[in-house]
Design an enzyme around this catalytic site. Structure first.
Site, PDB file in Angstrom:
ATOM      1  N   CYS A 194      -1.728  -0.311   5.138  1.00 21.49           N
ATOM      2  CA  CYS A 194      -1.551   0.564   6.299  1.00 21.49           C
ATOM      3  C   CYS A 194      -2.819   0.573   7.151  1.00 21.49           C
ATOM      4  O   CYS A 194      -3.907   0.810   6.632  1.00 21.49           O
ATOM      5  CB  CYS A 194      -1.237   1.958   5.771  1.00 21.49           C
TER       6      CYS A 194
ATOM      7  N   MET B 190       7.594   4.686   4.193  1.00 21.56           N
ATOM      8  CA  MET B 190       7.391   4.941   5.626  1.00 21.56           C
ATOM      9  C   MET B 190       7.060   6.414   5.845  1.00 21.56           C
ATOM     10  O   MET B 190       7.894   7.295   5.586  1.00 21.56           O
ATOM     11  CB  MET B 190       8.629   4.509   6.428  1.00 21.56           C
TER      12      MET B 190
ATOM     13  N   LYS C  56       1.030  -2.878  -2.529  1.00 23.44           N
ATOM     14  CA  LYS C  56       1.645  -3.372  -1.295  1.00 23.44           C
ATOM     15  C   LYS C  56       0.509  -3.753  -0.357  1.00 23.44           C
ATOM     16  O   LYS C  56      -0.367  -2.923  -0.081  1.00 23.44           O
ATOM     17  CB  LYS C  56       2.520  -2.288  -0.665  1.00 23.44           C
TER      18      LYS C  56
END
Ligand SMILES: Cc1cc2nc3c(=O)[nH]c(=O)nc-3n(C[C@H](O)[C@H](O)[C@H](O)COP(=O)(O)O)c2cc1C
Length: 338
Positions: free
Chosen positions: A110, A28, A149
């Site tokens: 993202c 994060m 990811k």
């Protein structure tokens, strides 16, 4: 006693062990910096921790090697990279492995504008072949695990077939571990924050991925907030990745550790006191207290006096000379409230 049994879990060997992916704390930006990770490690001896995303350009072209700083207590810890240039990512991965990271993770999830213009993050879900080339180059450059990811889809590419093709391409490139945020990203029109809230969660799609690719280690991410949810997901997939819940209510990590591994629940005050040597060493290096204390604010979430604790620290940590005393002061009225 605080279960500070790190040493027994933190070996290079274990960091490759699938079991070390059962509980992960998500990467994060602006949140999971090294101070935050140190704190999370105190709460959870076993969770796998992820850095904020670091771009390959910042490391390779910008030579910002300070972005790789971390402490020995953090292991197992993964460096998350953002980029889409195989050679540059390979070099960045090499720098990360050399700095001591146990895993290099590539961000394909993202959705922020800044990230899209650099052609990395979620927009790469549309270009599995390029991601495969990136992964291959990174794997050739390092001995540590390279993982990805991703999201379950982007924009109108949101059927299972798209995720399936992406996954097959990753496996062909040598990926053994895939963390999947169980919602798609809308690349236009939604802010990064909205993209973490508006597209609906579809856990079933991630479960299906695990069923159809049983040899792939699948880590599920998105909207997981309780121990019970963690346990339910672990019946379907290999690992869970906690993001916002772990940040806002970090004691959740201790509760998860207790439920999964039978560790005794540590006292919150004791956890905090274990931060003292770290905080004092950082202050001595010139770090401002506020950069560390902001990650501690949620520790007493749901407990008597939690609000006073937050307030005292938020109001005092930025003042000149703020140090450990402020944390002690913030703990004291809490005890009275209890
Ligand atoms: C403040 C913030 C920053 C984030 N930065 C990153 C990042 O750098 N890399 C990444 O892959 N995901 C990033 N994410 C997404 C999280 O890793 C995670 O996928 C998402 O928050 C969903 O999980 P959660 O519902 O458990 O929070 C970020 C999320 C938040 C809230």
């Amino acid at each position: 006693m605080l279960p500070l049994s790190h040493e027994s879990h933190i070996t290079q060997g274990l960091s490759r062990n699938i079991d070390s992916f059962r509980v992960c704390v998500a990467p994060m930006m602006d949140w999971t910096d090294r101070h935050c990770r140190y704190f999370h490690r105190l709460l959870s001896p076993r969770a796998r921790l992820y850095t904020e995303m670091v771009t390959s350009a910042a490391l390779v072209r910008g030579k910002q090697l300070r972005l790789l700083e971390h402490s020995q207590q953090e292991h197992p810890v993964a460096l998350q990279l953002g980029g889409s240039e195989p050679k540059e990512l390979a070099e960045a991965a090499r720098l990360g492995a050399e700095a001591g990271y146990d895993e290099i993770n590539l961000n394909v999830g993202c959705p922020s504008d800044r990230v899209q213009s650099g052609k990395f993050g979620a927009c790469l879900m549309r270009e599995p072949a390029l991601v495969g080339d990136c992964v291959k180059a990174m794997r050739d450059a390092v001995d540590v695990l390279v993982t990805v990811k991703c999201r379950i889809g982007v924009d109108d590419q949101d059927d299972y077939a798209g995720l399936q093709h992406f996954t097959e391409t990753m496996i062909a490139a040598g990926i053994e571990i895939l963390a999947v945020h169980a919602r798609k990203a809308w690349l236009q029109g939604l802010s990064p924050k909205e993209n973490r809230e508006i597209p609906p969660l579809d856990y079933e799609r991630v479960y299906r991925l695990k069923r159809e690719f049983p040899h792939l280690t699948v880590i599920i991410n998105g909207g997981i907030t309780t121990v019970e949810q963690v346990q339910a997901h672990l019946a379907q997939v290999d690992g869970v990745m906690l993001g916002r819940a772990a940040y806002h209510d970090p004691y959740l990590l201790a509760r998860v550790e207790a439920a999964l591994y039978g560790e005794p629940l540590p006292e919150r005050d004791e956890v905090l006191r274990h931060m003292r040597p770290y905080i004092e060493a950082e202050l001595a290096r010139g770090t401002s207290l506020k950069h560390i204390s902001r990650h501690l604010l949620g520790l007493y979430q749901g407990e008597p006096g939690a609000r006073g604790f937050r307030r005292l620290i938020s109001e005092g940590a930025h003042l000149p000379g703020a140090g450990w005393d402020l944390i002690e002061q913030a703990m004291a009225p809490r005890r009275v409230a209890a």
